[in-house]
Every structure is written in C-alpha cells, then in structure tokens.
Design a protein around this motif. Sequence first.
Motif, PDB file in Angstrom:
ATOM      1  N   ASN A 179       0.821  -1.214   0.000  1.00  0.00           N
ATOM      2  CA  ASN A 179       0.000   0.000   0.000  1.00  0.00           C
ATOM      3  C   ASN A 179       0.854   1.263   0.000  1.00  0.00           C
ATOM      4  O   ASN A 179       0.480   2.275  -0.597  1.00  0.00           O
ATOM      5  N   VAL A 180       1.999   1.199   0.692  1.00  0.00           N
ATOM      6  CA  VAL A 180       2.875   2.369   0.835  1.00  0.00           C
ATOM      7  C   VAL A 180       4.332   1.936   0.685  1.00  0.00           C
ATOM      8  O   VAL A 180       4.738   0.908   1.237  1.00  0.00           O
ATOM      9  N   LEU A 181       5.105   2.726  -0.060  1.00  0.00           N
ATOM     10  CA  LEU A 181       6.542   2.502  -0.176  1.00  0.00           C
ATOM     11  C   LEU A 181       7.281   3.748   0.296  1.00  0.00           C
ATOM     12  O   LEU A 181       6.966   4.857  -0.137  1.00  0.00           O
ATOM     13  N   PHE A 182       8.237   3.569   1.201  1.00  0.00           N
ATOM     14  CA  PHE A 182       9.168   4.624   1.592  1.00  0.00           C
ATOM     15  C   PHE A 182      10.456   4.373   0.810  1.00  0.00           C
ATOM     16  O   PHE A 182      11.085   3.322   0.979  1.00  0.00           O
ATOM     17  N   VAL A 183      10.859   5.327  -0.029  1.00  0.00           N
ATOM     18  CA  VAL A 183      11.998   5.101  -0.920  1.00  0.00           C
ATOM     19  C   VAL A 183      13.063   6.175  -0.709  1.00  0.00           C
ATOM     20  O   VAL A 183      12.814   7.363  -0.927  1.00  0.00           O
ATOM     21  N   ASP A 184      14.260   5.736  -0.308  1.00  0.00           N
ATOM     22  CA  ASP A 184      15.405   6.638  -0.233  1.00  0.00           C
ATOM     23  C   ASP A 184      15.987   6.776  -1.633  1.00  0.00           C
ATOM     24  O   ASP A 184      16.120   5.786  -2.361  1.00  0.00           O
ATOM     25  N   ILE A 185      16.342   7.979  -2.043  1.00  0.00           N
ATOM     26  CA  ILE A 185      16.882   8.200  -3.382  1.00  0.00           C
ATOM     27  C   ILE A 185      18.306   7.669  -3.511  1.00  0.00           C
ATOM     28  O   ILE A 185      18.688   7.096  -4.531  1.00  0.00           O
ATOM     29  N   SER A 186      19.120   7.843  -2.468  1.00  0.00           N
ATOM     30  CA  SER A 186      20.539   7.452  -2.540  1.00  0.00           C
ATOM     31  C   SER A 186      20.701   5.984  -2.166  1.00  0.00           C
ATOM     32  O   SER A 186      20.822   5.634  -0.993  1.00  0.00           O
ATOM     33  N   LEU A 187      20.700   5.132  -3.176  1.00  0.00           N
ATOM     34  CA  LEU A 187      20.886   3.699  -2.977  1.00  0.00           C
ATOM     35  C   LEU A 187      21.983   3.203  -3.909  1.00  0.00           C
ATOM     36  O   LEU A 187      22.165   3.737  -4.998  1.00  0.00           O
ATOM     37  N   PRO A 188      22.699   2.156  -3.508  1.00  0.00           N
ATOM     38  CA  PRO A 188      23.677   1.564  -4.429  1.00  0.00           C
ATOM     39  C   PRO A 188      22.966   0.997  -5.650  1.00  0.00           C
ATOM     40  O   PRO A 188      21.813   0.565  -5.558  1.00  0.00           O
ATOM     41  N   PRO A 189      23.620   1.006  -6.813  1.00  0.00           N
ATOM     42  CA  PRO A 189      22.998   0.459  -8.027  1.00  0.00           C
ATOM     43  C   PRO A 189      22.663  -1.018  -7.869  1.00  0.00           C
ATOM     44  O   PRO A 189      23.265  -1.720  -7.053  1.00  0.00           O
ATOM     45  N   SER A 190      21.700  -1.487  -8.659  1.00  0.00           N
ATOM     46  CA  SER A 190      21.361  -2.911  -8.642  1.00  0.00           C
ATOM     47  C   SER A 190      22.511  -3.723  -9.225  1.00  0.00           C
ATOM     48  O   SER A 190      23.354  -3.200  -9.955  1.00  0.00           O
ATOM     49  N   SER A 191      22.549  -5.019  -8.915  1.00  0.00           N
ATOM     50  CA  SER A 191      23.670  -5.858  -9.334  1.00  0.00           C
ATOM     51  C   SER A 191      23.778  -5.969 -10.851  1.00  0.00           C
ATOM     52  O   SER A 191      24.876  -6.142 -11.387  1.00  0.00           O
ATOM     53  N   ASP A 192      22.639  -5.858 -11.558  1.00  0.00           N
ATOM     54  CA  ASP A 192      22.685  -5.938 -13.027  1.00  0.00           C
ATOM     55  C   ASP A 192      22.830  -4.577 -13.696  1.00  0.00           C
ATOM     56  O   ASP A 192      22.878  -4.478 -14.927  1.00  0.00           O
ATOM     57  N   GLY A 193      22.910  -3.510 -12.886  1.00  0.00           N
ATOM     58  CA  GLY A 193      23.110  -2.173 -13.429  1.00  0.00           C
ATOM     59  C   GLY A 193      21.877  -1.518 -14.017  1.00  0.00           C
ATOM     60  O   GLY A 193      21.948  -0.399 -14.519  1.00  0.00           O
ATOM     61  N   SER A 194      20.724  -2.187 -13.932  1.00  0.00           N
ATOM     62  CA  SER A 194      19.512  -1.634 -14.542  1.00  0.00           C
ATOM     63  C   SER A 194      18.918  -0.496 -13.722  1.00  0.00           C
ATOM     64  O   SER A 194      18.141   0.308 -14.241  1.00  0.00           O
ATOM     65  N   MET A 195      19.261  -0.440 -12.442  1.00  0.00           N
ATOM     66  CA  MET A 195      18.763   0.625 -11.563  1.00  0.00           C
ATOM     67  C   MET A 195      19.936   1.275 -10.866  1.00  0.00           C
ATOM     68  O   MET A 195      20.786   0.586 -10.296  1.00  0.00           O
ATOM     69  N   SER A 196      19.966   2.601 -10.887  1.00  0.00           N
ATOM     70  CA  SER A 196      21.102   3.308 -10.301  1.00  0.00           C
ATOM     71  C   SER A 196      20.738   4.119  -9.065  1.00  0.00           C
ATOM     72  O   SER A 196      21.621   4.697  -8.432  1.00  0.00           O
ATOM     73  N   SER A 197      19.445   4.161  -8.721  1.00  0.00           N
ATOM     74  CA  SER A 197      19.034   4.971  -7.572  1.00  0.00           C
ATOM     75  C   SER A 197      17.608   4.618  -7.163  1.00  0.00           C
ATOM     76  O   SER A 197      16.922   3.832  -7.827  1.00  0.00           O
ATOM     77  N   GLY A 198      17.156   5.264  -6.069  1.00  0.00           N
ATOM     78  CA  GLY A 198      15.775   5.096  -5.649  1.00  0.00           C
ATOM     79  C   GLY A 198      14.777   5.643  -6.654  1.00  0.00           C
ATOM     80  O   GLY A 198      13.624   5.205  -6.683  1.00  0.00           O
ATOM     81  N   GLU A 199      15.204   6.593  -7.498  1.00  0.00           N
ATOM     82  CA  GLU A 199      14.308   7.102  -8.539  1.00  0.00           C
ATOM     83  C   GLU A 199      13.910   5.984  -9.497  1.00  0.00           C
ATOM     84  O   GLU A 199      12.744   5.851  -9.882  1.00  0.00           O
ATOM     85  N   ASP A 200      14.895   5.170  -9.887  1.00  0.00           N
ATOM     86  CA  ASP A 200      14.603   4.047 -10.779  1.00  0.00           C
ATOM     87  C   ASP A 200      13.650   3.061 -10.099  1.00  0.00           C
ATOM     88  O   ASP A 200      12.739   2.517 -10.733  1.00  0.00           O
ATOM     89  N   LEU A 201      13.871   2.822  -8.811  1.00  0.00           N
ATOM     90  CA  LEU A 201      12.987   1.923  -8.060  1.00  0.00           C
ATOM     91  C   LEU A 201      11.562   2.456  -8.022  1.00  0.00           C
ATOM     92  O   LEU A 201      10.597   1.705  -8.192  1.00  0.00           O
ATOM     93  N   ALA A 202      11.433   3.755  -7.773  1.00  0.00           N
ATOM     94  CA  ALA A 202      10.098   4.352  -7.685  1.00  0.00           C
ATOM     95  C   ALA A 202       9.374   4.264  -9.030  1.00  0.00           C
ATOM     96  O   ALA A 202       8.166   3.999  -9.076  1.00  0.00           O
ATOM     97  N   GLU A 203      10.115   4.476 -10.127  1.00  0.00           N
ATOM     98  CA  GLU A 203       9.499   4.356 -11.449  1.00  0.00           C
ATOM     99  C   GLU A 203       9.072   2.909 -11.714  1.00  0.00           C
ATOM    100  O   GLU A 203       8.015   2.669 -12.311  1.00  0.00           O
ATOM    101  N   TYR A 204       9.874   1.951 -11.265  1.00  0.00           N
ATOM    102  CA  TYR A 204       9.515   0.541 -11.406  1.00  0.00           C
ATOM    103  C   TYR A 204       8.253   0.230 -10.590  1.00  0.00           C
ATOM    104  O   TYR A 204       7.347  -0.464 -11.053  1.00  0.00           O
ATOM    105  N   ALA A 205       8.206   0.784  -9.378  1.00  0.00           N
ATOM    106  CA  ALA A 205       7.034   0.565  -8.521  1.00  0.00           C
ATOM    107  C   ALA A 205       5.765   1.120  -9.157  1.00  0.00           C
ATOM    108  O   ALA A 205       4.692   0.517  -9.054  1.00  0.00           O
TER     109      ALA A 205
END
Length: 224
Positions: free
Chosen positions: A60-86
């Motif tokens: 129902n709710v996601l708390f997302v920090d913007i400064s995160l290490p990139p994903s292991s496959d390099g497809s996501m570089s920050s919390g912004e990418d995670l939020a867009e995926y969500a």
Amino acid sequence: MTEKIKILMIDDHPMIIEGYQNTLLFAKKDHQELEIDIANNCDQAVAFMDKSVHMESPYNVLFVDISLPPSSDGSMSSGEDLAEYARKILPQAKIIILTMFNESFRIHNIIKTIDPEGFMIKSDLTSRELASAFQAVLNNPPFYSGTVNQHIRKSIASDIVIDDKNRKILHLLSQGVKTKNLATHLDISLSAIEKRKKQLREIFEVLDGQDETLIEEARKKGFV
C-alpha cells in the motif's frame, strides 16, 4: 474495522529504517495494522515488490530513499529508478520519497518523473513530521515537507528535467565508462549521446567540455 496496511521501507542505513519503523508503529491509529518489510538495496526492493505482486498481496505504501547503491545488473542506479519501477508494477501503491538532496533541479525532476504522494527532505524530518506525512499520504495526498514546498513556490527561471537516459549517461560516465562505449549500454546512437552530453553541459554550465567537470557539477546538484 481493522485497516491492514502493507509497507515496504527502502533505505541502505539500518538505523534510519529502524527509526522510521518505530515512529510509524508508535504513531499509528488504533484501527490500523501495519505489516512492514525492509529492503536495504535495489535488488532486495525489487524482489519484495515482485513477490508482493506474485502473491497478489501488493504494498500500500513505499518509503523510498533516493541514494541507494545500483542494482547488481546495473539496470537501476538509484531510488528514482525503483520508484518508477514501482509505479509500473504497483500502480495503486503510494510512494513516499525521502532524500538528503535539496537542489531545485533534483526536486523538480523527482516530482515530474515520479509524482510521489509524499516527498520529504531528510533534514526536515522529525518523528512527528514522519507520522503526519504517513497519515496524510494515506488519506489526503500529497504531503511535501517544508523544503520541498519552498522550492515548488520559487519562480524557476528554466524548468530543467534530467530524463532517464540523461541520468543513465551521467551514472555511466561517473562509473568510468567512455563516451564511445555508452551506446552499448543505452538504446540510442553515439550521435544522440553526444547531443545529450552537450545538453547536459549546458544545463550544468560546464564550459571546459570535460566529462570530469560535468560529473563533478552533476554530483554537486545530486544527480550522481
């Protein structure tokens, strides 16, 4: 009647996550039951989100920090990418962005690309503010912290947005990838990359044309 609220908290600092969790559990309404999962990086977050969709028990709710290490496959570089995926796989979830960055460019970029239900600068954050933000996001979003509201109210001379491909260019350059090799990581031509780099140099007012200067200026603004 009990309201069950499923929450995913994403931050790479365990003590910060613990503080968020304790605040919400202490300040929740009597009729609310909170189920909280914790992810410390992009890979864990994606796994939790995918599982919630697969189990037909979405967050129902996601708390997302913007400064995160990139994903292991390099497809996501920050919390912004995670939020867009969500936004794609959990369209009903409410997203609360938390970040240390307070640059106007970055704030406006996040609002335009993610349009979060909650947006808080960590330097504004208190336990009371976090509790208020949570309830506001549930019942009457959006909730923006003071610094975000100040930037929104400012008259911005040029409305600059660093789009997804430009952010990826900056990230790859910061990782030491040469311009000639960027096309292998991005689905655009080398000439298109050169045009985007020129645009980025204009945005960040880089006069010497050096990639190192561009990355340094982008880092100052919180884009790298």
